[in-house]
Design a protein around this motif. Structure first.
Motif, PDB file in Angstrom:
ATOM      1  N   ALA A  60     -70.443  37.440  87.615  1.00 25.87           N
ATOM      2  CA  ALA A  60     -69.298  37.207  86.733  1.00 25.87           C
ATOM      3  C   ALA A  60     -69.119  38.387  85.791  1.00 25.87           C
ATOM      4  CB  ALA A  60     -69.499  35.916  85.932  1.00 25.87           C
ATOM      5  N   ASP A  61     -67.957  38.422  85.131  1.00 28.95           N
ATOM      6  CA  ASP A  61     -67.733  39.525  84.182  1.00 28.95           C
ATOM      7  C   ASP A  61     -67.851  39.077  82.721  1.00 28.95           C
ATOM      8  OD1 ASP A  61     -65.257  38.310  83.555  1.00 28.95           O
ATOM      9  OD2 ASP A  61     -64.163  39.556  84.975  1.00 28.95           O
ATOM     10  N   MET A  62     -68.262  37.813  82.497  1.00 37.26           N
ATOM     11  CA  MET A  62     -68.504  37.323  81.138  1.00 37.26           C
ATOM     12  C   MET A  62     -69.312  36.038  81.225  1.00 37.26           C
ATOM     13  SD  MET A  62     -65.073  35.289  79.925  1.00 37.26           S
ATOM     14  CE  MET A  62     -66.062  34.190  78.900  1.00 37.26           C
ATOM     15  N   ALA A  63     -69.729  35.567  80.054  1.00 37.02           N
ATOM     16  CA  ALA A  63     -70.424  34.271  79.960  1.00 37.02           C
ATOM     17  C   ALA A  63     -69.874  33.492  78.788  1.00 37.02           C
ATOM     18  CB  ALA A  63     -71.925  34.488  79.790  1.00 37.02           C
ATOM     19  N   PHE A  64     -69.736  32.185  78.966  1.00 34.18           N
ATOM     20  CA  PHE A  64     -69.346  31.298  77.866  1.00 34.18           C
ATOM     21  C   PHE A  64     -70.537  30.420  77.529  1.00 34.18           C
ATOM     22  CE2 PHE A  64     -67.803  27.114  76.413  1.00 34.18           C
ATOM     23  CZ  PHE A  64     -67.268  27.529  75.201  1.00 34.18           C
ATOM     24  N   LEU A  65     -70.904  30.409  76.240  1.00 32.11           N
ATOM     25  CA  LEU A  65     -72.077  29.674  75.789  1.00 32.11           C
ATOM     26  C   LEU A  65     -71.649  28.466  74.962  1.00 32.11           C
ATOM     27  CD1 LEU A  65     -74.223  32.745  74.604  1.00 32.11           C
ATOM     28  CD2 LEU A  65     -74.109  31.706  76.893  1.00 32.11           C
ATOM     29  N   ALA A  66     -71.758  27.287  75.547  1.00 36.20           N
ATOM     30  CA  ALA A  66     -71.509  26.044  74.811  1.00 36.20           C
ATOM     31  C   ALA A  66     -72.838  25.605  74.208  1.00 36.20           C
ATOM     32  CB  ALA A  66     -70.937  24.978  75.734  1.00 36.20           C
ATOM     33  N   LEU A  67     -73.324  26.414  73.269  1.00 35.15           N
ATOM     34  CA  LEU A  67     -74.645  26.240  72.679  1.00 35.15           C
ATOM     35  C   LEU A  67     -74.543  26.363  71.174  1.00 35.15           C
ATOM     36  CD1 LEU A  67     -76.598  28.624  75.113  1.00 35.15           C
ATOM     37  CD2 LEU A  67     -76.423  26.129  75.276  1.00 35.15           C
TER      38      LEU A  67
END
Length: 340
Positions: free
Chosen positions: A197-204
């Motif tokens: 992927a070209d990014m990460a989303f952190l639901a943290l």
């Protein structure tokens, strides 16, 4: 004009025009949240000066029936505008099973979908708003594929769902949806997945995000206000280097003239209580507009730029920031606009 009243009048009291503040002050679970919100409401009232009507507080519990009883008592007592209830269950009951004869500003959103009563307006700090705005930001910044990493709480799953829904709607692709855990194998899985992927989303939250961030390398990372607890110091914030997030002007733009006119709370607790204090400020300002008959409302709020939608819900446009040199720095300021 009249001073704030802090007691709930009996049901037999004569009608007196007033603004009703309906909060779960008697709840062990939500009492401190109600106090923070009430304090912000009162602070805004004192800052703005002259009041058209006095404020009466209606202390209720978290029980839906008790909240609805308080609502009926407020209306019967002459409330011209009601601010509350606060809990999602009570707002849902009010939206889909209770007459709403006066303008009412609920401080949460209803669970159910459908047509809410015409007098019901909803202003909340729901995480879905933050998640959707982060998805839009990531898309504008050129990202098209992402992994999502979320913790196990219901709020974190709601955050992930809202982000994924908006990112997919825009045309993006979720390549992996990963559950967060601190064991090395799970963290290494995050590191391997992000290569696709070209990014990460952190639901943290703030305590979890640094561990996941360490395995992302140079891949851009995005999150919501859950990673923002104020200024934790350079060493703590350094572990979140490069993480972009959104939060309210109250916390990210404290020196802005539209924010600094209101006093800071004397709150001993989490930053979430300060967010509720800010919600109380905006609730007071919106209540004044509803009292004046305004229905096309756009407000330069301390919780964000507020715009009243056709469904009765206020949309909040937030401020974008990024952890740089260990501290949050604003990258996209809030749009400043006067109420009309």
């Amino acid at each position: 004009m009249a001073s704030d009243a802090t007691s709930r009048p009996p049901a037999s009291a004569p009608q007196t025009p007033h603004i009703a503040l309906l909060l779960p002050m008697n709840s062990k679970l939500f009492g401190k949240h109600a106090v923070a919100l009430r304090d912000g409401f009162q602070a805004a009232a004192k800052t703005q000066g002259q009041q058209q009507l006095p404020v009466r507080e209606y202390a209720v519990s978290e029980e839906v029936g008790n909240a609805l009883e308080g609502y009926r008592t407020a209306v019967a007592g002459g409330a011209q505008v009601v601010v509350g209830p606060l809990t999602r269950d009570a707002v849902t009951a009010l939206a889909f099973g209770e007459p709403v004869p006066v303008p009412t500003l609920a401080l949460n959103v209803a669970d159910s979908v459908g047509r809410a009563p015409g007098n019901l307006y909803m202003l909340s700090l729901q995480v879905e708003t933050e998640a959707r705005q982060i998805a839009q930001l990531a898309w504008r910044e050129g990202h098209r594929t992402t992994i999502t990493v979320s913790g196990g709480s219901p709020v974190q799953r709601r955050t992930q769902t809202a982000f994924a829904g908006e990112f997919s709607r825009l045309g993006g692709k979720i390549t992996s949806d990963l559950a967060f855990a601190t064991d090395p194998d799970r963290l290494q899985t995050i590191g391997r997945a992000v290569a696709e992927a070209d990014m990460a989303f952190l639901a943290l939250d703030f305590g979890e995000a640094p561990a996941a961030r360490a395995y992302l390398g140079a891949t851009p990372a995005y999150a919501t206000a859950s990673v923002h607890i104020g200024d934790p110091g350079v060493l703590a914030g350094y572990d979140l280097a490069g993480v972009s997030f959104v939060d309210m002007p109250w916390l990210l733009e404290p020196q802005h003239t539209a924010v600094m006119i209101y006093p800071r709370p004397q709150i001993h607790g989490t930053i979430d209580l300060e967010r509720l204090y800010a919600l109380g400020i905006d609730a007071w300002r919106v209540a004044q507009l509803l009292l004046a008959g305004a229905r096309d409302i756009r407000l330069d709020g301390v919780t964000g730029k507020l715009t009243l939608g056709p469904d009765g819900q206020f949309e909040r446009e937030l401020v974008t920031a990024r952890y740089i040199d260990g501290r949050p720095q604003v990258t996209v300021p809030s749009a400043r606009e006067s109420a009309r």
